[in-house]
Design a protein around this motif. Structure first.
Motif, PDB file in Angstrom:
ATOM      1  N   GLU A 241       0.814  -1.218   0.000  1.00  0.00           N
ATOM      2  CA  GLU A 241       0.000   0.000   0.000  1.00  0.00           C
ATOM      3  C   GLU A 241       0.851   1.272   0.000  1.00  0.00           C
ATOM      4  O   GLU A 241       0.351   2.354  -0.331  1.00  0.00           O
ATOM      5  N   GLU A 242       2.131   1.157   0.364  1.00  0.00           N
ATOM      6  CA  GLU A 242       3.023   2.311   0.321  1.00  0.00           C
ATOM      7  C   GLU A 242       3.565   2.558  -1.084  1.00  0.00           C
ATOM      8  O   GLU A 242       4.095   3.630  -1.371  1.00  0.00           O
ATOM      9  N   VAL A 243       3.429   1.544  -1.945  1.00  0.00           N
ATOM     10  CA  VAL A 243       4.091   1.589  -3.241  1.00  0.00           C
ATOM     11  C   VAL A 243       3.115   1.729  -4.398  1.00  0.00           C
ATOM     12  O   VAL A 243       3.296   2.577  -5.282  1.00  0.00           O
ATOM     13  N   ILE A 244       2.057   0.899  -4.402  1.00  0.00           N
ATOM     14  CA  ILE A 244       1.147   0.846  -5.545  1.00  0.00           C
ATOM     15  C   ILE A 244       0.469   2.201  -5.736  1.00  0.00           C
ATOM     16  O   ILE A 244      -0.218   2.701  -4.856  1.00  0.00           O
ATOM     17  N   GLY A 245       0.693   2.777  -6.912  1.00  0.00           N
ATOM     18  CA  GLY A 245       0.104   4.063  -7.237  1.00  0.00           C
ATOM     19  C   GLY A 245       0.750   5.252  -6.551  1.00  0.00           C
ATOM     20  O   GLY A 245       0.293   6.388  -6.710  1.00  0.00           O
ATOM     21  N   LYS A 246       1.840   5.026  -5.777  1.00  0.00           N
ATOM     22  CA  LYS A 246       2.451   6.116  -5.020  1.00  0.00           C
ATOM     23  C   LYS A 246       3.933   6.307  -5.333  1.00  0.00           C
ATOM     24  O   LYS A 246       4.437   7.414  -5.223  1.00  0.00           O
ATOM     25  N   ILE A 247       4.641   5.239  -5.657  1.00  0.00           N
ATOM     26  CA  ILE A 247       6.081   5.328  -5.894  1.00  0.00           C
ATOM     27  C   ILE A 247       6.372   4.944  -7.342  1.00  0.00           C
ATOM     28  O   ILE A 247       5.836   3.959  -7.851  1.00  0.00           O
ATOM     29  N   HIS A 248       7.199   5.714  -7.996  1.00  0.00           N
ATOM     30  CA  HIS A 248       7.599   5.422  -9.371  1.00  0.00           C
ATOM     31  C   HIS A 248       8.581   4.255  -9.363  1.00  0.00           C
ATOM     32  O   HIS A 248       9.399   4.107  -8.449  1.00  0.00           O
ATOM     33  N   ILE A 249       8.499   3.425 -10.390  1.00  0.00           N
ATOM     34  CA  ILE A 249       9.321   2.214 -10.455  1.00  0.00           C
ATOM     35  C   ILE A 249      10.811   2.523 -10.382  1.00  0.00           C
ATOM     36  O   ILE A 249      11.604   1.722  -9.867  1.00  0.00           O
ATOM     37  N   THR A 250      11.219   3.708 -10.866  1.00  0.00           N
ATOM     38  CA  THR A 250      12.646   4.041 -10.849  1.00  0.00           C
ATOM     39  C   THR A 250      13.192   4.202  -9.434  1.00  0.00           C
ATOM     40  O   THR A 250      14.401   4.122  -9.226  1.00  0.00           O
ATOM     41  N   LYS A 251      12.287   4.414  -8.441  1.00  0.00           N
ATOM     42  CA  LYS A 251      12.735   4.631  -7.069  1.00  0.00           C
ATOM     43  C   LYS A 251      13.284   3.364  -6.423  1.00  0.00           C
ATOM     44  O   LYS A 251      13.993   3.447  -5.418  1.00  0.00           O
ATOM     45  N   ILE A 252      12.946   2.191  -6.973  1.00  0.00           N
ATOM     46  CA  ILE A 252      13.441   0.958  -6.353  1.00  0.00           C
ATOM     47  C   ILE A 252      14.742   0.479  -6.997  1.00  0.00           C
ATOM     48  O   ILE A 252      15.276  -0.558  -6.622  1.00  0.00           O
ATOM     49  N   TYR A 253      15.247   1.255  -7.976  1.00  0.00           N
ATOM     50  CA  TYR A 253      16.520   0.941  -8.601  1.00  0.00           C
ATOM     51  C   TYR A 253      17.540   2.017  -8.245  1.00  0.00           C
ATOM     52  O   TYR A 253      17.173   3.168  -7.991  1.00  0.00           O
ATOM     53  N   PRO A 254      18.825   1.670  -8.263  1.00  0.00           N
ATOM     54  CA  PRO A 254      19.840   2.734  -8.211  1.00  0.00           C
ATOM     55  C   PRO A 254      19.688   3.635  -9.437  1.00  0.00           C
ATOM     56  O   PRO A 254      19.048   3.273 -10.426  1.00  0.00           O
ATOM     57  N   GLU A 255      20.291   4.784  -9.373  1.00  0.00           N
ATOM     58  CA  GLU A 255      20.151   5.774 -10.436  1.00  0.00           C
ATOM     59  C   GLU A 255      20.544   5.199 -11.794  1.00  0.00           C
ATOM     60  O   GLU A 255      21.580   4.538 -11.932  1.00  0.00           O
ATOM     61  N   ALA A 256      19.693   5.430 -12.787  1.00  0.00           N
ATOM     62  CA  ALA A 256      19.909   5.046 -14.191  1.00  0.00           C
ATOM     63  C   ALA A 256      19.751   3.560 -14.467  1.00  0.00           C
ATOM     64  O   ALA A 256      19.763   3.136 -15.622  1.00  0.00           O
ATOM     65  N   VAL A 257      19.561   2.741 -13.430  1.00  0.00           N
ATOM     66  CA  VAL A 257      19.437   1.299 -13.658  1.00  0.00           C
ATOM     67  C   VAL A 257      18.111   0.967 -14.334  1.00  0.00           C
ATOM     68  O   VAL A 257      18.040   0.093 -15.207  1.00  0.00           O
ATOM     69  N   ALA A 258      17.019   1.648 -13.950  1.00  0.00           N
ATOM     70  CA  ALA A 258      15.708   1.379 -14.551  1.00  0.00           C
ATOM     71  C   ALA A 258      15.743   1.608 -16.057  1.00  0.00           C
ATOM     72  O   ALA A 258      15.194   0.815 -16.835  1.00  0.00           O
ATOM     73  N   LYS A 259      16.378   2.694 -16.496  1.00  0.00           N
ATOM     74  CA  LYS A 259      16.476   2.961 -17.924  1.00  0.00           C
ATOM     75  C   LYS A 259      17.284   1.881 -18.628  1.00  0.00           C
ATOM     76  O   LYS A 259      16.966   1.478 -19.748  1.00  0.00           O
ATOM     77  N   GLU A 260      18.331   1.397 -17.955  1.00  0.00           N
ATOM     78  CA  GLU A 260      19.153   0.344 -18.550  1.00  0.00           C
ATOM     79  C   GLU A 260      18.354  -0.955 -18.690  1.00  0.00           C
ATOM     80  O   GLU A 260      18.471  -1.671 -19.698  1.00  0.00           O
ATOM     81  N   VAL A 261      17.498  -1.243 -17.705  1.00  0.00           N
ATOM     82  CA  VAL A 261      16.655  -2.443 -17.765  1.00  0.00           C
ATOM     83  C   VAL A 261      15.715  -2.353 -18.964  1.00  0.00           C
ATOM     84  O   VAL A 261      15.555  -3.308 -19.734  1.00  0.00           O
ATOM     85  N   MET A 262      15.040  -1.198 -19.149  1.00  0.00           N
ATOM     86  CA  MET A 262      14.118  -1.027 -20.275  1.00  0.00           C
ATOM     87  C   MET A 262      14.884  -1.109 -21.601  1.00  0.00           C
ATOM     88  O   MET A 262      14.366  -1.661 -22.592  1.00  0.00           O
ATOM     89  N   LYS A 263      16.081  -0.580 -21.642  1.00  0.00           N
ATOM     90  CA  LYS A 263      16.891  -0.634 -22.862  1.00  0.00           C
ATOM     91  C   LYS A 263      17.187  -2.084 -23.224  1.00  0.00           C
ATOM     92  O   LYS A 263      17.089  -2.487 -24.396  1.00  0.00           O
ATOM     93  N   ARG A 264      17.521  -2.884 -22.208  1.00  0.00           N
ATOM     94  CA  ARG A 264      17.807  -4.300 -22.470  1.00  0.00           C
ATOM     95  C   ARG A 264      16.545  -5.067 -22.873  1.00  0.00           C
ATOM     96  O   ARG A 264      16.610  -5.992 -23.694  1.00  0.00           O
ATOM     97  N   LEU A 265      15.399  -4.707 -22.269  1.00  0.00           N
ATOM     98  CA  LEU A 265      14.147  -5.378 -22.624  1.00  0.00           C
ATOM     99  C   LEU A 265      13.795  -5.169 -24.097  1.00  0.00           C
ATOM    100  O   LEU A 265      13.201  -6.047 -24.732  1.00  0.00           O
TER     101      LEU A 265
END
Length: 625
Positions: free
Chosen positions: A317-341
């Motif tokens: 309940e603290e996360v769903i609809g409240k926290i952006h997915i990039t917040k659970i990754y170190p900086e720039a890692v989320a973009k790297e994951v999407m790039k690899r996908l």
């Protein structure tokens, strides 16, 4: 048409004219009133000739008024006399009685019209022998009636063809009317049979649903999508959505209901299957020990299971609809994951093969994980979401660390085994000559008189030979290959024997050793040889930290409940930097120069203490020891 010849004027018989004593005042006034009507009015003489016709008569027949006068009346309607009279066959009336019939006429212009023709035979007197005809155009009425009939037929056809159950029911609980779909829904072939059924008892599964329906319909004026259960003829239960309106009488009383029933049994079954399937998948996701996180393409988190909660420390309940997915990754890692996908190089487009990276927990700490991920597409192939499975690598890395420690201990054990074999061989080689020295030196001492000065030298030989035997014995105990046998052990003695083995080494010549050993120390269950190895490792490390010059204090004491023994080593060395404190027990960690240390001594000591159910704590300040 047999009508007697009139005896009156050429336009209208005085029988139809008001008397001069009438309130109309004149024939002109009477004619004005006649002209105001919507009906065609004729006065027909006994010979069938028209004596009078108003303007509406001309309009209806399509014949100018002046041509109507003196004309045979049936011909004005486009009919032969016999046909016209046939319309009134069997309907002969008395004088003054009106006879009416509806017929279709053809005007002089060929136009067909529906008309109502009413005949009134003149009464005796001046109107005797005359017939008064009223002609009313009912073409529009006929058309409207036809449209109504057609509409009713269409409604009846629609009523019967509607796929859902339509009904009209009485307040007393009977169907008054229903369509074919209603019969099929309830499993009846004969409508009369269904109309005889008592709704609360025979149709409703629960009588109280009928009561609830009636109360709501009267209270709110309608019932919309009320879910109830009906019984079919064969006893099978079905679920329907009931929508109905009450029928009111002139006194404002409810006398019945009309509405529609939708059979949603199949829909309910599908919904239940979907609910179970959804519940299964939710439980499957929630039960996974791995963290499962899904997010839409804007980065809004949609799914966050219990595994993800345990991994990151966040609650769903603290996360769903409240926290952006990039917040659970170190900086720039989320973009790297999407790039690899989106790349074909990491498992194919839309997929990410297991990859090691880190996520950030609620406290800001990086947690090592293994991530497998995929993109979710809609029917058009558009990206709509991404989902990832996060495996916590901390247990595996901890296991790998312990395996490494075990490997180190195994290597150390192999070394100890080799040392044990070497020590055993040395013991055999040294103990035999030492035994001979001790025996013969003792025999010589026995043969010399008490005052002989050589006895003192022989005593020194016996003493030093005995010391050599103790050294060999300690070496064998330190490196013996047998499994450690746990037994009551004197910690003070283990410390003393370890010092005996070390204190004569050159490293300790300028070190003052202070022993504060509790003489009433309770024994501990342990292995003396292993404990001696621990104490010797710590003592050697302390001596090296003091570079062979300083004070080493060794103290022992017992806990207040005398269930644990506390051993403290304090040195006056150079101390340990804060950044190195958490690592001093790691295998192969050493601050010594190349060739001067393996980093295994304290790691081995840590493992031995843990195996004995104990703990090691270190306090140090740089420059203070």
């Amino acid at each position: 048409m047999e009508i007697k010849k009139p005896k009156t004027s050429r336009r209208m018989d005085r029988a139809v004219r008001p008397s001069r004593r009438s309130s109309f005042g004149s024939e002109a006034d009477f004619e004005k009133i006649v002209e105001m009507g919507n009906d065609g009015i004729f006065v027909v003489g006994g010979d069938g000739k028209i004596l009078f016709a108003n303007s509406m008569a001309s309009t209806i027949t399509g014949i100018p008024r002046e041509r109507l006068l003196g004309r045979d009346f049936p011909s004005t309607l486009g009919k032969e006399e016999k046909d016209f009279l046939g319309s009134f066959s069997g309907r002969e009336g008395a004088e003054g009685q009106k006879l009416c019939v509806e017929m279709e006429i053809t005007t002089e212009l060929g136009e067909k019209k529906a008309v109502e023709v009413c005949l009134v035979r003149g009464t005796r007197g001046r109107g005797e022998g005359k017939t008064y005809v009223y002609l009313r155009d009912i073409t529009e009425r006929r058309r409207f009636e036809k449209e109504v009939r057609n509409s009713e037929e269409k409604l009846r056809t629609l009523f019967e063809r509607v796929r859902h159950g339509l009904f009209v029911s009485s307040k007393e609980g009977r169907f008054i009317e229903c369509n074919q779909a209603m019969l099929e829904m309830l499993g009846y072939e004969n409508k009369k049979e269904l109309l005889r059924k008592d709704l609360p008892q025979d149709i409703y599964v629960r009588v109280e649903d009928r009561v609830r329906f009636m109360e709501k319909a009267e209270r709110e004026g309608c019932v919309k999508d009320m879910e109830v259960e009906f019984k079919k003829k064969n006893g099978e239960k079905i679920t329907v959505l009931l929508t109905a309106y009450p029928i009111w009488n002139d006194r404002g009383e409810v006398v019945g209901y009309e509405g529609i029933n939708l059979d949603i049994t199949e829909r309910k079954r599908i919904e239940e299957e979907l609910r179970k399937a959804n519940e299964f998948f939710v439980n499957l996701i929630q039960s996974s020990v791995d963290g499962i996180i899904a997010a839409d393409m804007k980065g809004n988190i949609l799914i966050f299971n219990r595994g993800a909660e345990a991994l990151t420390g966040y609650r769903a309940e603290e996360v769903i609809g409240k926290i952006h997915i990039t917040k659970i990754y170190p900086e720039a890692v989320a973009k790297e994951v999407m790039k690899r996908l989106r790349s074909p190089d990491y498992g194919g487009v839309g997929k990410l093969a297991p990859s090691q990276l880190s996520v950030v927990d609620k406290e800001g700490r990086e947690v090592p994980v293994q991530l497998s991920a995929a993109l979710i597409y809609d029917r058009d192939g558009k990206e709509v979401a991404s989902v990832g499975i996060f495996t916590d690598l901390r247990p595996r890395l901890e296991m790998e660390r312990k395996l490494q420690e075990t490997h180190v201990q195994l290597v150390s054990s192999e070394k100890m085994a080799s040392l044990g074999k070497l020590a055993a061989g040395i013991a055999h080689e040294i103990n035999n000559p030492l035994g001979g020295i001790l025996i013969y030196a003792s025999l010589i001492m026995e043969d010399l008189p008490e005052g002989d000065p050589r006895r003192q030298d022989l005593a020194r030989i016996v003493s030093e030979a005995g010391r050599c035997k103790e050294i060999v014995k300690s070496l064998l105990e330190f490196a013996r290959q047998t499994e450690p046998k746990m037994e009551p052990t004197d910690v003070n003695r283990a410390i003393t024997e370890g010092l005996f083995f070390l204190e004569n080494q050159a490293l300790f010549h300028n070190i003052q050793i202070v022993k504060n050993l509790d003489p009433f120390l309770p024994p501990v269950r342990g292995h003396a040889g292993q404990l001696k190895q621990v104490f010797m490792n710590i003592i050697v490390n302390a001596a090296e930290a003091m570079h062979g010059n300083g004070v080493l204090t060794i103290g022992t004491s017992s806990s207040s409940d005398r269930k644990r023994v506390i051993v403290e080593f304090t040195d006056t060395g150079e101390g340990i930097p804060p950044e190195n404190l958490p690592r001093i027990f790691d295998p192969f960690f050493t601050t010594k120069g190349v060739g001067k240390g393996t980093g295994l001594g304290l790691a081995t000591s840590y493992g031995i203490v843990q195996d004995h159910g104990g703990t090691i704590h270190v306090k140090s300040q740089v420059g203070q020891g």
